[in-house]
Each structure stands twice: as structure tokens, then as C-alpha cells.
Motif scaffolding. Structure first.
Motif, mmCIF file in Angstrom:
data_model
loop_
_atom_site.group_PDB
_atom_site.id
_atom_site.type_symbol
_atom_site.label_atom_id
_atom_site.label_comp_id
_atom_site.label_asym_id
_atom_site.label_seq_id
_atom_site.Cartn_x
_atom_site.Cartn_y
_atom_site.Cartn_z
ATOM 1 N N LEU A 193 -6.355 -8.419 -1.595
ATOM 2 C CA LEU A 193 -5.593 -7.596 -0.646
ATOM 3 C C LEU A 193 -5.850 -6.112 -0.889
ATOM 4 O O LEU A 193 -6.058 -5.339 0.056
ATOM 5 C CB LEU A 193 -4.094 -7.908 -0.753
ATOM 6 C CG LEU A 193 -3.175 -7.104 0.160
ATOM 7 C CD1 LEU A 193 -3.540 -7.288 1.630
ATOM 8 C CD2 LEU A 193 -1.729 -7.488 -0.100
ATOM 9 N N LYS A 194 -5.866 -5.710 -2.155
ATOM 10 C CA LYS A 194 -6.155 -4.304 -2.467
ATOM 11 C C LYS A 194 -7.569 -3.937 -2.023
ATOM 12 O O LYS A 194 -7.814 -2.824 -1.553
ATOM 13 C CB LYS A 194 -5.977 -4.041 -3.963
ATOM 14 C CG LYS A 194 -4.521 -4.006 -4.383
ATOM 15 C CD LYS A 194 -4.386 -3.776 -5.867
ATOM 16 C CE LYS A 194 -2.933 -3.791 -6.254
ATOM 17 N NZ LYS A 194 -2.501 -2.562 -6.872
ATOM 18 N N THR A 195 -8.502 -4.869 -2.159
ATOM 19 C CA THR A 195 -9.872 -4.619 -1.726
ATOM 20 C C THR A 195 -9.923 -4.430 -0.213
ATOM 21 O O THR A 195 -10.607 -3.540 0.292
ATOM 22 C CB THR A 195 -10.782 -5.784 -2.160
ATOM 23 O OG1 THR A 195 -10.677 -5.960 -3.568
ATOM 24 C CG2 THR A 195 -12.229 -5.532 -1.788
ATOM 25 N N TYR A 196 -9.173 -5.249 0.493
ATOM 26 C CA TYR A 196 -9.105 -5.153 1.943
ATOM 27 C C TYR A 196 -8.627 -3.771 2.377
ATOM 28 O O TYR A 196 -9.107 -3.207 3.360
ATOM 29 C CB TYR A 196 -8.177 -6.254 2.465
ATOM 30 C CG TYR A 196 -7.934 -6.222 3.947
ATOM 31 C CD1 TYR A 196 -8.897 -6.685 4.838
ATOM 32 C CD2 TYR A 196 -6.736 -5.745 4.453
ATOM 33 C CE1 TYR A 196 -8.670 -6.665 6.206
ATOM 34 C CE2 TYR A 196 -6.494 -5.724 5.817
ATOM 35 C CZ TYR A 196 -7.464 -6.183 6.691
ATOM 36 O OH TYR A 196 -7.226 -6.160 8.042
ATOM 37 N N ALA A 197 -7.680 -3.210 1.628
ATOM 38 C CA ALA A 197 -7.114 -1.904 1.970
ATOM 39 C C ALA A 197 -7.761 -0.753 1.197
ATOM 40 O O ALA A 197 -7.358 0.394 1.347
ATOM 41 C CB ALA A 197 -5.613 -1.909 1.696
ATOM 42 N N SER A 198 -8.774 -1.034 0.423
ATOM 43 C CA SER A 198 -9.333 -0.026 -0.487
ATOM 44 C C SER A 198 -9.948 1.176 0.207
ATOM 45 O O SER A 198 -10.065 2.245 -0.390
ATOM 46 C CB SER A 198 -10.369 -0.669 -1.411
ATOM 47 O OG SER A 198 -11.472 -1.146 -0.669
ATOM 48 N N TRP A 199 -10.310 1.048 1.461
ATOM 49 C CA TRP A 199 -10.937 2.165 2.165
ATOM 50 C C TRP A 199 -10.012 3.373 2.279
ATOM 51 O O TRP A 199 -10.470 4.480 2.533
ATOM 52 C CB TRP A 199 -11.429 1.711 3.543
ATOM 53 C CG TRP A 199 -10.328 1.312 4.477
ATOM 54 C CD1 TRP A 199 -9.736 0.085 4.568
ATOM 55 C CD2 TRP A 199 -9.677 2.133 5.432
ATOM 56 N NE1 TRP A 199 -8.760 0.088 5.518
ATOM 57 C CE2 TRP A 199 -8.696 1.351 6.079
ATOM 58 C CE3 TRP A 199 -9.806 3.462 5.819
ATOM 59 C CZ2 TRP A 199 -7.865 1.848 7.076
ATOM 60 C CZ3 TRP A 199 -8.983 3.955 6.819
ATOM 61 C CH2 TRP A 199 -8.019 3.155 7.431
ATOM 62 N N VAL A 200 -8.703 3.187 2.041
ATOM 63 C CA VAL A 200 -7.770 4.308 2.141
ATOM 64 C C VAL A 200 -7.712 5.141 0.858
ATOM 65 O O VAL A 200 -7.084 6.195 0.843
ATOM 66 C CB VAL A 200 -6.340 3.844 2.520
ATOM 67 C CG1 VAL A 200 -6.355 3.089 3.838
ATOM 68 C CG2 VAL A 200 -5.706 3.020 1.424
ATOM 69 N N GLU A 227 -3.679 -10.606 -4.913
ATOM 70 C CA GLU A 227 -3.401 -9.179 -4.790
ATOM 71 C C GLU A 227 -4.661 -8.334 -4.892
ATOM 72 O O GLU A 227 -4.808 -7.335 -4.177
ATOM 73 C CB GLU A 227 -2.384 -8.745 -5.847
ATOM 74 C CG GLU A 227 -1.920 -7.329 -5.655
ATOM 75 C CD GLU A 227 -0.848 -6.905 -6.646
ATOM 76 O OE1 GLU A 227 -0.501 -5.717 -6.630
ATOM 77 O OE2 GLU A 227 -0.364 -7.747 -7.426
ATOM 78 N N GLU A 250 -14.020 5.781 9.903
ATOM 79 C CA GLU A 250 -13.095 4.725 9.490
ATOM 80 C C GLU A 250 -12.488 4.057 10.700
ATOM 81 O O GLU A 250 -12.284 4.696 11.725
ATOM 82 C CB GLU A 250 -12.008 5.326 8.567
ATOM 83 C CG GLU A 250 -12.611 5.644 7.227
ATOM 84 C CD GLU A 250 -11.950 6.831 6.553
ATOM 85 O OE1 GLU A 250 -10.994 7.383 7.100
ATOM 86 O OE2 GLU A 250 -12.436 7.209 5.488
#
Length: 192
Positions: free
Chosen positions: A100-107, A97, A191
Motif C-alpha cells: 500500500l505504501k508503494t502504491y502511494a509512494s509517488w507522493v 502495508e 503525476e
């Protein structure tokens, strides 16, 4: 087919007979370095192991009015455990997890993500310190064939994992700290 939890229970019982409660306690240390289970999961799995003939039990007087069951591994259970130990591990899906959070962290904002990684770093450093203290208590590894060898090997793996995760968290904190620098905001790429 016995589940991996079933084999974890057999591995605990191979070291000596135990009650269900004792099995749950034994699975906190050192098995918690690599495998965890709730008491309800252990109880359900014990029933499956009993049905398969891999464990047996002896009813004994409990500390209160209730009796207790003391489980032991059977010859069939020992054979199944021995065969399972030498099989290659099943491929497992990667589910992390934090990654996964790192992958989506740009948001999200870098300050919030940085705080999440600071919290994760503190947790990994605390576990690392705990594992290292335990390693100091054990000292040098016991010889292969001694059940404590498995404890030591699992602990070494846990130490390596916690060191790696702490190092990665520090790297992420450094990256996020740079992004909090105002000069970075001006040069921020668009982005995807």
C-alpha cells in the motif's frame, strides 16, 4: 466454530501437553514463520477451547506458590483439528502495508522511500538468514506423518517468502536509485 488461532493452539497441543506459557513459547517457533499470537490472545482462546470441549487441563504444582494448568487436546479437539486441516483455507483479505505504501509512494521523495526499502531489505535478509540457518539444522525433510514435517514445510514457505520480498525490495531500490539520477528528474512524467 473455532477460530484459526484456536486451531493453531490445537495443532501445538496435538504434539504434546503444555501450559499456556509453553503454548505461547511454541508459537514463536516454528509457528511464527506463519502465525503469531500474544499470550493474552492465547489465554482467551484456551478458555473458548475449554468451553467447546476441545482441550482439557490438569492442575499441577507450579514452580512458585501458584499452581499451573497443563493443557492437552481432547478426542473432540483432535477430530475437529483433523477435519479442519483438510478443509480449503478461508479466503483472506489482502492487506500488505508495504505494498500500500508503494502504491502511494509517488507522493513522497524517492530518497525517503528508497531508505524505507533499504530498511525492509535488511529486515527480510536477516529473517531469511535466520530461516536458512534453521533449515540447515533440520537437514532433509522428515517423512510425512512426523510432526516435524510440518515444521520443515512451514520453514520452506518462510524461506521462499523472505527471498521473494528481498528480491522485490532490491528491485524497488534499483528503481528509486534511478529516479534519484538528475537526468531522470528532467524527463519525469507528470503525476496522475
Amino acid at each position: 466454530m473455532t477460530s484459526t488461532l484456536g486451531f493453531a493452539i490445537l495443532a501445538v497441543l496435538a504434539r504434546g501437553e503444555r501450559t499456556g506459557y509453553d503454548i505461547a513459547t511454541a508459537m514463536r517457533r516454528p509457528i511464527a514463520f506463519f502465525w503469531t499470537a500474544r499470550h493474552s490472545q492465547i489465554h482467551a482462546e484456551l478458555q473458548k477451547l475449554l468451553a467447546a470441549g476441545f482441550v482439557g487441563y490438569e492442575a499441577r504444582q507450579g514452580p512458585g506458590p501458584q499452581g499451573k494448568k497443563v493443557y492437552h487436546v481432547t478426542a473432540e479437539g483432535s477430530l475437529a483439528l483433523r477435519e479442519w486441516v483438510t478443509e480449503p483455507p478461508r479466503e483472506r483479505p489482502e492487506r500488505d502495508e508495504l505494498v500500500l505504501k508503494t502504491y502511494a509512494s509517488w507522493v513522497a521523495g524517492p530518497a525517503e522511500i528508497r531508505q524505507m526499502f533499504a530498511d525492509q531489505l535488511a529486515a527480510h535478509e536477516a529473517r531469511l538468514a535466520e530461516y536458512e540457518r534453521e533449515g540447515e539444522l533440520i537437514g532433509k525433510p522428515p517423512g510425512f506423518g512426523d510432526p516435524r514435517f510440518g515444521n520443515y514445510a512451514a520453514l520452506r514457505c518462510g524461506i521462499g517468502y523472505e527471498r521473494h520480498r528481498a528480491e522485490w525490495c532490491r528491485w524497488m531500490i534499483d528503481q528509486l536509485s534511478e529516479s534519484l539520477n538528475p537526468s531522470w528528474e528532467a524527463a519525469k512524467p507528470s503525476e496522475p
